[in-house]
Design a protein around this motif. Structure first.
Motif, PDB file in Angstrom:
ATOM      1  N   ALA A  68      41.202  34.968  50.149  1.00  0.00           N
ATOM      2  CA  ALA A  68      40.209  36.240  50.340  1.00  0.00           C
ATOM      3  C   ALA A  68      39.546  36.399  48.827  1.00  0.00           C
ATOM      4  O   ALA A  68      39.765  36.244  48.035  1.00  0.00           O
ATOM      5  N   ALA A  69      38.279  36.798  48.940  1.00  0.00           N
ATOM      6  CA  ALA A  69      37.412  37.210  47.950  1.00  0.00           C
ATOM      7  C   ALA A  69      37.455  38.524  47.934  1.00  0.00           C
ATOM      8  O   ALA A  69      37.178  39.297  48.914  1.00  0.00           O
ATOM      9  N   GLY A  70      37.300  39.021  46.869  1.00  0.00           N
ATOM     10  CA  GLY A  70      36.996  40.569  46.480  1.00  0.00           C
ATOM     11  C   GLY A  70      37.743  41.317  45.333  1.00  0.00           C
ATOM     12  O   GLY A  70      38.169  40.410  44.651  1.00  0.00           O
ATOM     13  N   PRO A  71      37.976  42.385  45.064  1.00  0.00           N
ATOM     14  CA  PRO A  71      38.508  43.034  44.034  1.00  0.00           C
ATOM     15  C   PRO A  71      39.825  42.517  43.665  1.00  0.00           C
ATOM     16  O   PRO A  71      40.357  42.615  44.855  1.00  0.00           O
ATOM     17  N   GLY A  72      40.227  41.918  42.636  1.00  0.00           N
ATOM     18  CA  GLY A  72      41.792  41.700  42.510  1.00  0.00           C
ATOM     19  C   GLY A  72      41.892  40.139  42.920  1.00  0.00           C
ATOM     20  O   GLY A  72      42.942  39.723  41.980  1.00  0.00           O
ATOM     21  N   THR A  73      40.880  39.466  43.241  1.00  0.00           N
ATOM     22  CA  THR A  73      41.066  37.901  43.380  1.00  0.00           C
ATOM     23  C   THR A  73      41.071  37.419  41.913  1.00  0.00           C
ATOM     24  O   THR A  73      40.182  37.861  40.934  1.00  0.00           O
ATOM     25  N   ARG A  74      41.963  36.666  41.756  1.00  0.00           N
ATOM     26  CA  ARG A  74      42.176  35.964  40.394  1.00  0.00           C
ATOM     27  C   ARG A  74      42.191  34.402  40.601  1.00  0.00           C
ATOM     28  O   ARG A  74      42.210  33.866  41.552  1.00  0.00           O
ATOM     29  N   PHE A  75      41.803  33.856  39.570  1.00  0.00           N
ATOM     30  CA  PHE A  75      41.248  32.628  39.266  1.00  0.00           C
ATOM     31  C   PHE A  75      41.480  32.010  38.050  1.00  0.00           C
ATOM     32  O   PHE A  75      41.738  32.637  37.065  1.00  0.00           O
ATOM     33  N   VAL A  76      41.575  30.738  38.040  1.00  0.00           N
ATOM     34  CA  VAL A  76      41.544  29.906  36.725  1.00  0.00           C
ATOM     35  C   VAL A  76      40.156  29.257  36.875  1.00  0.00           C
ATOM     36  O   VAL A  76      40.004  28.398  37.963  1.00  0.00           O
ATOM     37  N   CYS A  77      39.604  28.786  35.664  1.00  0.00           N
ATOM     38  CA  CYS A  77      38.391  27.797  35.536  1.00  0.00           C
ATOM     39  C   CYS A  77      38.559  26.861  34.501  1.00  0.00           C
ATOM     40  O   CYS A  77      39.367  27.194  33.313  1.00  0.00           O
ATOM     41  N   VAL A  78      38.297  25.837  34.779  1.00  0.00           N
ATOM     42  CA  VAL A  78      38.651  24.649  34.090  1.00  0.00           C
ATOM     43  C   VAL A  78      37.321  23.744  33.962  1.00  0.00           C
ATOM     44  O   VAL A  78      36.899  23.367  34.838  1.00  0.00           O
ATOM     45  N   PRO A  79      37.014  23.166  32.534  1.00  0.00           N
ATOM     46  CA  PRO A  79      35.810  22.370  32.412  1.00  0.00           C
ATOM     47  C   PRO A  79      35.898  21.047  33.187  1.00  0.00           C
ATOM     48  O   PRO A  79      37.283  20.336  33.434  1.00  0.00           O
ATOM     49  N   GLY A  90      47.199  27.222  29.587  1.00  0.00           N
ATOM     50  CA  GLY A  90      46.242  28.029  28.767  1.00  0.00           C
ATOM     51  C   GLY A  90      44.811  27.999  29.134  1.00  0.00           C
ATOM     52  O   GLY A  90      44.088  28.424  28.432  1.00  0.00           O
ATOM     53  N   ALA A  91      44.528  27.455  30.464  1.00  0.00           N
ATOM     54  CA  ALA A  91      43.161  27.580  30.937  1.00  0.00           C
ATOM     55  C   ALA A  91      42.799  29.080  31.201  1.00  0.00           C
ATOM     56  O   ALA A  91      43.723  29.656  31.403  1.00  0.00           O
ATOM     57  N   PRO A  92      41.514  29.295  31.012  1.00  0.00           N
ATOM     58  CA  PRO A  92      40.976  30.616  30.974  1.00  0.00           C
ATOM     59  C   PRO A  92      41.257  31.283  32.492  1.00  0.00           C
ATOM     60  O   PRO A  92      41.080  30.544  33.531  1.00  0.00           O
ATOM     61  N   ARG A  93      41.998  32.566  32.424  1.00  0.00           N
ATOM     62  CA  ARG A  93      42.158  33.270  33.763  1.00  0.00           C
ATOM     63  C   ARG A  93      41.192  34.418  33.997  1.00  0.00           C
ATOM     64  O   ARG A  93      40.890  34.952  32.861  1.00  0.00           O
ATOM     65  N   GLY A  94      40.644  34.483  35.147  1.00  0.00           N
ATOM     66  CA  GLY A  94      39.655  35.606  35.541  1.00  0.00           C
ATOM     67  C   GLY A  94      40.221  36.092  36.539  1.00  0.00           C
ATOM     68  O   GLY A  94      41.308  35.868  37.194  1.00  0.00           O
ATOM     69  N   GLU A  95      39.498  37.179  36.822  1.00  0.00           N
ATOM     70  CA  GLU A  95      39.801  38.230  38.144  1.00  0.00           C
ATOM     71  C   GLU A  95      38.369  38.869  38.243  1.00  0.00           C
ATOM     72  O   GLU A  95      37.705  39.169  37.569  1.00  0.00           O
ATOM     73  N   VAL A 141      26.569  22.431  38.694  1.00  0.00           N
ATOM     74  CA  VAL A 141      25.611  23.018  37.872  1.00  0.00           C
ATOM     75  C   VAL A 141      26.227  23.183  36.291  1.00  0.00           C
ATOM     76  O   VAL A 141      25.705  23.071  35.418  1.00  0.00           O
ATOM     77  N   CYS A 142      27.507  23.920  36.406  1.00  0.00           N
ATOM     78  CA  CYS A 142      28.302  24.328  35.289  1.00  0.00           C
ATOM     79  C   CYS A 142      29.325  23.255  34.953  1.00  0.00           C
ATOM     80  O   CYS A 142      29.813  23.516  33.824  1.00  0.00           O
ATOM     81  N   ASP A 143      29.539  22.241  35.756  1.00  0.00           N
ATOM     82  CA  ASP A 143      30.804  21.517  35.648  1.00  0.00           C
ATOM     83  C   ASP A 143      31.901  21.985  35.356  1.00  0.00           C
ATOM     84  O   ASP A 143      32.460  21.849  34.353  1.00  0.00           O
ATOM     85  N   VAL A 144      32.273  23.052  36.105  1.00  0.00           N
ATOM     86  CA  VAL A 144      33.414  23.698  36.107  1.00  0.00           C
ATOM     87  C   VAL A 144      34.102  23.806  37.365  1.00  0.00           C
ATOM     88  O   VAL A 144      33.616  23.783  38.459  1.00  0.00           O
ATOM     89  N   SER A 145      35.518  23.568  37.457  1.00  0.00           N
ATOM     90  CA  SER A 145      36.291  23.921  38.584  1.00  0.00           C
ATOM     91  C   SER A 145      36.930  25.276  38.387  1.00  0.00           C
ATOM     92  O   SER A 145      37.472  25.659  37.462  1.00  0.00           O
ATOM     93  N   TYR A 146      37.154  25.584  39.917  1.00  0.00           N
ATOM     94  CA  TYR A 146      37.880  27.031  39.925  1.00  0.00           C
ATOM     95  C   TYR A 146      38.912  26.685  40.978  1.00  0.00           C
ATOM     96  O   TYR A 146      38.890  26.159  41.941  1.00  0.00           O
ATOM     97  N   VAL A 147      40.268  27.231  40.372  1.00  0.00           N
ATOM     98  CA  VAL A 147      41.451  27.182  41.385  1.00  0.00           C
ATOM     99  C   VAL A 147      41.610  28.825  41.572  1.00  0.00           C
ATOM    100  O   VAL A 147      41.915  29.773  40.580  1.00  0.00           O
ATOM    101  N   VAL A 148      41.338  29.406  42.903  1.00  0.00           N
ATOM    102  CA  VAL A 148      41.672  30.533  43.309  1.00  0.00           C
ATOM    103  C   VAL A 148      42.663  30.843  43.911  1.00  0.00           C
ATOM    104  O   VAL A 148      43.107  29.984  44.733  1.00  0.00           O
TER     105      VAL A 148
END
Length: 153
Positions: free
Chosen positions: A41-52, A64-69, A30-37
């Motif tokens: 485990a999923a929950g608070p503190g889980t970190r990921f990178v998202c890439v178009p 330099g890909a956006p990093r999230g948590e 739907v968003c045409d985005v890949s996530y590298v987790v």
């Protein structure tokens, strides 16, 4: 800091909506985005990178890909993520509540925070408010497509 919020009801049970919106799959069509987790485990503190786009099987996210948590996680109730970009931070909070006839009420709140406030940022506050609200509205418009990607309960 600029914040916008909106709500929509989805004709699907809360568990299905949760899986559609809170569980980071390797790719979202739907968003045409890949996530590298980082980790499984999923929950608070889980970190990921998202890439178009879709990453190849052995492809790594570019530097330099956006990093999230994930900063808040209450299964089937609330998930919040913080995405760090070079000049700014975006925080998305998704709340789920029971809706009518077995559906789910989804509320999305998006906050944009520049890392360094400059005069230009203050002058463009109205423009940024429109951008943030349009982004929330666009995410709400995609809800049915996200839910359709997830198998029914």
């Amino acid at each position: 800091m600029t914040t916008a919020s909106g709500s929509r009801e989805v004709a699907a049970p809360r568990g299905r909506v949760w899986r559609a919106l809170a569980v980071l799959e390797p790719y979202c069509a739907v968003c045409d985005v890949s996530y590298v987790v980082d980790g499984a485990a999923a929950g608070p503190g889980t970190r990921f990178v998202c890439v178009p786009g879709r990453l190849g099987e052995d492809e790594e996210p570019r530097a330099g890909a956006p990093r999230g948590e994930i900063v808040e996680w209450e299964p089937e109730r609330v998930v919040a993520t913080r995405l760090q970009l070079t000049p700014e931070t975006w925080t998305t909070r998704i709340e789920l509540a029971d809706g009518a006839a077995g559906g789910t009420l989804v509320t999305v709140t998006l906050t944009h925070e520049p890392r360094r406030v400059r005069l230009a940022d203050r002058l463009s506050r109205t423009s940024m408010q429109r951008v943030v609200q349009r982004t929330v509205d666009g995410e709400l418009d995609k809800l049915p497509a996200h839910v359709e990607q997830v198998a029914a309960d």
